[in-house]
Write a protein that holds these residues in place. Structure first.
Motif, PDB file in Angstrom:
ATOM      1  N   THR A   2       0.842  -1.196   0.000  1.00  0.00           N
ATOM      2  CA  THR A   2       0.000   0.000   0.000  1.00  0.00           C
ATOM      3  C   THR A   2       0.876   1.245   0.000  1.00  0.00           C
ATOM      4  N   ARG A   3       0.259   2.342  -0.399  1.00  0.00           N
ATOM      5  CA  ARG A   3       0.931   3.637  -0.365  1.00  0.00           C
ATOM      6  C   ARG A   3      -0.015   4.634   0.290  1.00  0.00           C
ATOM      7  N   ARG A   4       0.556   5.604   0.978  1.00  0.00           N
ATOM      8  CA  ARG A   4      -0.196   6.669   1.644  1.00  0.00           C
ATOM      9  C   ARG A   4      -0.217   7.867   0.702  1.00  0.00           C
ATOM     10  N   GLU A  46      -3.957   5.353   3.130  1.00  0.00           N
ATOM     11  CA  GLU A  46      -3.361   4.113   2.640  1.00  0.00           C
ATOM     12  C   GLU A  46      -4.270   3.454   1.603  1.00  0.00           C
ATOM     13  N   GLU A 159       2.740  10.699  -2.867  1.00  0.00           N
ATOM     14  CA  GLU A 159       2.886   9.678  -1.842  1.00  0.00           C
ATOM     15  C   GLU A 159       3.529  10.342  -0.632  1.00  0.00           C
TER      16      GLU A 159
END
Length: 176
Positions: A2-4, A46, A159
């Motif tokens: 996942t990425r924020r 996320e 991000e």
């Protein structure tokens, strides 16, 4: 994986420089780096790569005309018992509000939960902790802070990588 993520307007150097010049004089404040100065249009949080792809597709569909943005003055956000951030204010701007609403609707169409908090456009200059010094003299000294206006011709998906030394923001894609 996942990425924020978040969606924001970046600032040109001629706007960032006067902000950076004002970043001193509050003991314990964690001042932002030049690369981290922006106006958040939508914090996403996320997401997995599938939702990220849907978000990029939805954001790509947003049409907007270039808009003039102007910063004027400073302030702070209060937490339960203390100030938690110092910011530069964005002058009221209907075109910016419309862009933010379009970003919000695109994120919802992509599958993101709605953000119901009122949009308060600002540029975060510093984060504060319980040990940070008093703000009053800094707020007074910088109350008329007004970098030059600029024309925003794009917004970006970023991000946010949280590190012990503070977040690192990386532009993923720009949307003209």
């Amino acid at each position: 994986m996942t990425r924020r993520l978040f969606v924001a307007l970046g600032l040109p150097d001629r706007v960032s420089e006067p902000l950076l010049d004002a970043m001193e004089g509050v003991p314990g404040a964690r001042w932002q780096d030049a690369d981290n100065l922006h106006i958040t249009l939508r914090f996403i949080g996320e997401v997995d790569r599938h939702l990220e792809a849907d978000i990029v597709a939805a954001l790509s569909s947003i049409a907007f005309l270039p808009l003039e943005v102007r910063l004027s003055g400073v302030g702070h956000f209060e937490g339960a018992k203390r100030a938690r951030a110092i910011w530069a204010a964005v002058e009221p701007n209907g075109e910016l509000d419309l862009l933010q609403m379009r970003v919000e609707m695109a994120c919802r169409r992509a599958g993101c939960a709605p953000v119901t908090r009122k949009f308060v456009p600002h540029v975060t200059l510093a984060r504060l902790s319980a040990g940070s010094g008093p703000l009053e003299s800094w707020l007074h000294a910088n109350g008329k802070l007004a970098p030059p206006a600029w024309t925003a011709r794009s917004f970006s998906l970023f991000e946010s990588d949280l590190t012990p030394n503070g977040p690192i923001y990386t532009e993923i894609q720009q949307f003209p």
